[in-house]
Each structure stands twice: as structure tokens, then as C-alpha cells.
Design a protein around this motif. Structure first.
Motif, mmCIF file in Angstrom:
data_model
loop_
_atom_site.group_PDB
_atom_site.id
_atom_site.type_symbol
_atom_site.label_atom_id
_atom_site.label_comp_id
_atom_site.label_asym_id
_atom_site.label_seq_id
_atom_site.Cartn_x
_atom_site.Cartn_y
_atom_site.Cartn_z
ATOM 1 N N GLY A 145 -25.040 26.247 -20.022
ATOM 2 C CA GLY A 145 -26.471 26.397 -20.239
ATOM 3 C C GLY A 145 -27.146 25.069 -20.511
ATOM 4 N N ASN A 146 -26.512 24.252 -21.326
ATOM 5 C CA ASN A 146 -27.094 22.946 -21.648
ATOM 6 C C ASN A 146 -27.200 22.064 -20.410
ATOM 7 N N LEU A 147 -26.168 22.085 -19.581
ATOM 8 C CA LEU A 147 -26.179 21.266 -18.378
ATOM 9 C C LEU A 147 -27.272 21.730 -17.419
ATOM 10 N N ARG A 155 -30.064 23.287 -18.157
ATOM 11 C CA ARG A 155 -31.373 22.929 -18.721
ATOM 12 C C ARG A 155 -31.651 21.439 -18.546
ATOM 13 N N SER A 156 -30.637 20.619 -18.747
ATOM 14 C CA SER A 156 -30.815 19.169 -18.599
ATOM 15 C C SER A 156 -31.176 18.801 -17.170
ATOM 16 N N MET A 157 -30.476 19.394 -16.219
ATOM 17 C CA MET A 157 -30.720 19.057 -14.824
ATOM 18 C C MET A 157 -32.076 19.576 -14.341
ATOM 19 N N LYS A 158 -32.472 20.736 -14.807
ATOM 20 C CA LYS A 158 -33.797 21.251 -14.464
ATOM 21 C C LYS A 158 -34.885 20.343 -15.014
ATOM 22 N N ALA A 159 -34.702 19.863 -16.248
ATOM 23 C CA ALA A 159 -35.680 18.973 -16.867
ATOM 24 C C ALA A 159 -35.775 17.640 -16.129
ATOM 25 N N LEU A 160 -34.712 17.267 -15.436
ATOM 26 C CA LEU A 160 -34.707 16.018 -14.673
ATOM 27 C C LEU A 160 -35.275 16.201 -13.271
ATOM 28 N N GLY A 161 -35.696 17.422 -12.950
ATOM 29 C CA GLY A 161 -36.336 17.665 -11.660
ATOM 30 C C GLY A 161 -35.384 18.086 -10.559
ATOM 31 N N PHE A 162 -34.369 18.843 -10.919
ATOM 32 C CA PHE A 162 -33.388 19.310 -9.946
ATOM 33 C C PHE A 162 -33.498 20.818 -9.719
ATOM 34 N N ILE A 198 -31.303 23.994 -9.271
ATOM 35 C CA ILE A 198 -29.952 24.315 -9.714
ATOM 36 C C ILE A 198 -29.359 25.440 -8.884
ATOM 37 N N GLU A 199 -28.083 25.276 -8.552
ATOM 38 C CA GLU A 199 -27.364 26.341 -7.870
ATOM 39 C C GLU A 199 -26.040 26.595 -8.586
ATOM 40 N N LYS A 200 -25.741 27.868 -8.836
ATOM 41 C CA LYS A 200 -24.431 28.256 -9.343
ATOM 42 C C LYS A 200 -23.527 28.484 -8.133
ATOM 43 N N ALA A 201 -22.773 27.484 -7.765
ATOM 44 C CA ALA A 201 -21.881 27.588 -6.616
ATOM 45 C C ALA A 201 -20.534 28.165 -7.053
ATOM 46 N N PRO A 202 -19.796 28.777 -6.147
ATOM 47 C CA PRO A 202 -18.452 29.270 -6.491
ATOM 48 C C PRO A 202 -17.581 28.129 -6.993
ATOM 49 N N GLY A 203 -16.859 28.383 -8.066
ATOM 50 C CA GLY A 203 -16.021 27.352 -8.655
ATOM 51 C C GLY A 203 -14.675 27.211 -7.977
ATOM 52 N N ALA A 204 -13.953 26.167 -8.328
ATOM 53 C CA ALA A 204 -12.579 25.987 -7.867
ATOM 54 C C ALA A 204 -11.692 27.006 -8.571
ATOM 55 N N LEU A 205 -10.444 27.127 -8.153
ATOM 56 C CA LEU A 205 -9.516 28.065 -8.775
ATOM 57 C C LEU A 205 -9.482 27.848 -10.288
ATOM 58 N N LYS A 238 -12.014 28.637 -12.237
ATOM 59 C CA LYS A 238 -13.402 28.628 -12.717
ATOM 60 C C LYS A 238 -14.250 29.507 -11.803
ATOM 61 N N ARG A 239 -15.023 30.388 -12.392
ATOM 62 C CA ARG A 239 -15.832 31.314 -11.594
ATOM 63 C C ARG A 239 -16.967 30.591 -10.888
ATOM 64 N N GLU A 240 -17.586 29.642 -11.576
ATOM 65 C CA GLU A 240 -18.746 28.946 -11.020
ATOM 66 C C GLU A 240 -18.684 27.454 -11.321
ATOM 67 N N MET A 241 -19.442 26.698 -10.570
ATOM 68 C CA MET A 241 -19.632 25.275 -10.787
ATOM 69 C C MET A 241 -21.099 24.965 -10.544
ATOM 70 N N LEU A 242 -21.534 23.763 -10.908
ATOM 71 C CA LEU A 242 -22.927 23.403 -10.722
ATOM 72 C C LEU A 242 -23.114 22.480 -9.530
ATOM 73 N N ARG A 243 -24.081 22.871 -8.693
ATOM 74 C CA ARG A 243 -24.580 21.981 -7.651
ATOM 75 C C ARG A 243 -26.089 21.883 -7.845
ATOM 76 N N ALA A 244 -26.623 20.694 -7.842
ATOM 77 C CA ALA A 244 -28.054 20.495 -8.090
ATOM 78 C C ALA A 244 -28.625 19.539 -7.050
ATOM 79 N N VAL A 245 -29.808 19.859 -6.551
ATOM 80 C CA VAL A 245 -30.478 19.040 -5.537
ATOM 81 C C VAL A 245 -31.705 18.413 -6.163
#
Length: 221
Positions: free
Chosen positions: A190-192, A194-201, A203-210, A212-219
Motif C-alpha cells: 500500500g505504501n509503495l 501511494r508513493s508512486m501515485k503521488a509521483l505521477g505514475f 499503477i498496475e498490479k501485475a501478476p507476480g513471480a512464483l 508472489k501473487r502480485e508485483m508492481l508495474r508503474a508507468v
């Protein structure tokens, strides 16, 4: 510091002082390919239809992400400019004993071995299409006049290295990313987000590696 065999048969290192492995125990190789190469480099190329990519890696470590990226770039006919930032570099004999030569083209491995020491001094050529360098600095001391297309954020987890996940650190890193550039990391909190959104990104919850259910990808918008 010693080698540990992960679930996919590839090695990682355990850093006793930090209290964490350099890569996922569920598979060092699969994590590198999934989180960074597939979800970062390949995703950016597919979205932007480019033939040249500049990558900034935070936490060069064993060099696995660079090797996999170089291997992908050479197979796909991409030009790659790669900069890894590493505050605590590993000795060459440790890096060369990882067994990662089993997972890339032999010419890439030989270029990596031959250029590893020189890459700490200045940018070197792995081959005609791949240029790389490693900067021996803490990330907040890193400066660069050029912008990057993709950021690989591969710091140790926040529980072990909280200073790497602060708003200040993330803002410093993201200033080096182009608009439209992609930031990827194995974690998502959650903190990550929020931080990335505040920086103007975006956010996408992408499928994680084995493991981990999810990982973060931000544009970057």
C-alpha cells in the motif's frame, strides 16, 4: 555470504548482514525473467515499438538481471544501454561462480566476464548492440544527465532495507525515468502504491513471480 540453490535450480546468494537472499528462493532465474525482463523490458518494447532501450537498475547485485536483459536484447535485435547502481559490489570471483553462464548465450557470458571490472570505471561494450556500466554509489548519490526508459527496482525488501523504499529515495530514482517509462519491482504494498501515485505514475498490479501473487508495474505520466 554463500550460495543457495533456489527452487528452479538456479543459484542465489544469502547476505547474512542484511538477512535476505539476493533473489527469490522460489527461483532466481524465473524471478529475473518474469519481474524484470518480461514485465519491464519486454512490456516497454511492446508498448512503445522501439528498437533501443535504456535501463536503470537499482541494486545490480549478482548481475543476473543484466545478463537476462542482454540475452533478451540480443535475441530480439534490440540495442540496450544499461546502468546498474550498486552501493555494495560483489567481488568478481563471487559473481563468476554464480553459474549464470548456464542461462545466457556463451558470447554474452564471456563479454560479461571480460568487462566486469572495467564496467565499474566507465561504460563498456558487451557487443555491438549492448553498452553497460555499473556505478558504485548509494542511490541517493547517483546523478545522471540521461534519462531511462525502464527502471528495475531490485533493492532488498523494505523490512531489511527500509531506507530504499522511502518517498525521498523513490522520488530521486524516478527523476531519471522518461515520461512513458516503466518502473518495475517484485514487491507491491500500500505504501509503495501511494508513493508512486503521488509521483505521477499509473499503477498496475501485475501478476507476480512464483511465490508472489502480485508485483508492481508503474508507468510515468
Amino acid at each position: 555470504m554463500g550460495f543457495v540453490v533456489t527452487a528452479d535450480g538456479s543459484n542465489t546468494l544469502y547476505h547474512a548482514e542484511v538477512g535476505e537472499h539476493y533473489h527469490s528462493k522460489h527461483g532466481a532465474l524465473q524471478e529475473s525473467k518474469h519481474v524484470f525482463v518480461h514485465s519491464g523490458l519486454a512490456y516497454y518494447v511492446q508498448q512503445e515499438c522501439v528498437d533501443m532501450v535504456a535501463i536503470l537498475e537499482v541494486g545490480f547485485g549478482t548481475g543476473l538481471n543484466f545478463l537476462q536483459s542482454a540475452d533478451y536484447a540480443c535475441r530480439e535485435g534490440l540495442k540496450l544501454r544499461y546502468c546498474g547502481v550498486e552501493a555494495y559490489p560483489l567481488a568478481a570471483d563471487v559473481v563468476f561462480a554464480t553459474g549464470y553462464d548456464n542461462y545466457v548465450d556463451g558470447r554474452i557470458w564471456n563479454g560479461f566476464k571480460n568487462g566486469y571490472k572495467d564496467a565499474w570505471e566507465d561504460a563498456v561494450r558487451l557487443n555491438a548492440d549492448v553498452e553497460w556500466r555499473i556505478v558504485h554509489q548509494k542511490i541517493l548519490d547517483f546523478k545522471c544527465d540521461q534519462l531511462f526508459d525502464v527502471v528495475y527496482f531490485d533493492a532488498f525488501a523494505a523490512i531489511h532495507q527500509p531506507e530504499m523504499w522511502t518517498d525521498e529515495t523513490l522520488a530521486h530514482i524516478c527523476q531519471f525515468l522518461k515520461v512513458g517509462g516503466v518502473f518495475v519491482t517484485y514487491a507491491i504494498t500500500g505504501n509503495l502504491k501511494r508513493s508512486m501515485k503521488a509521483l505521477g505514475f499509473k499503477i498496475e498490479k501485475a501478476p507476480g513471480a512464483l511465490g508472489k501473487r502480485e508485483m508492481l508495474r508503474a508507468v510515468k505520466l
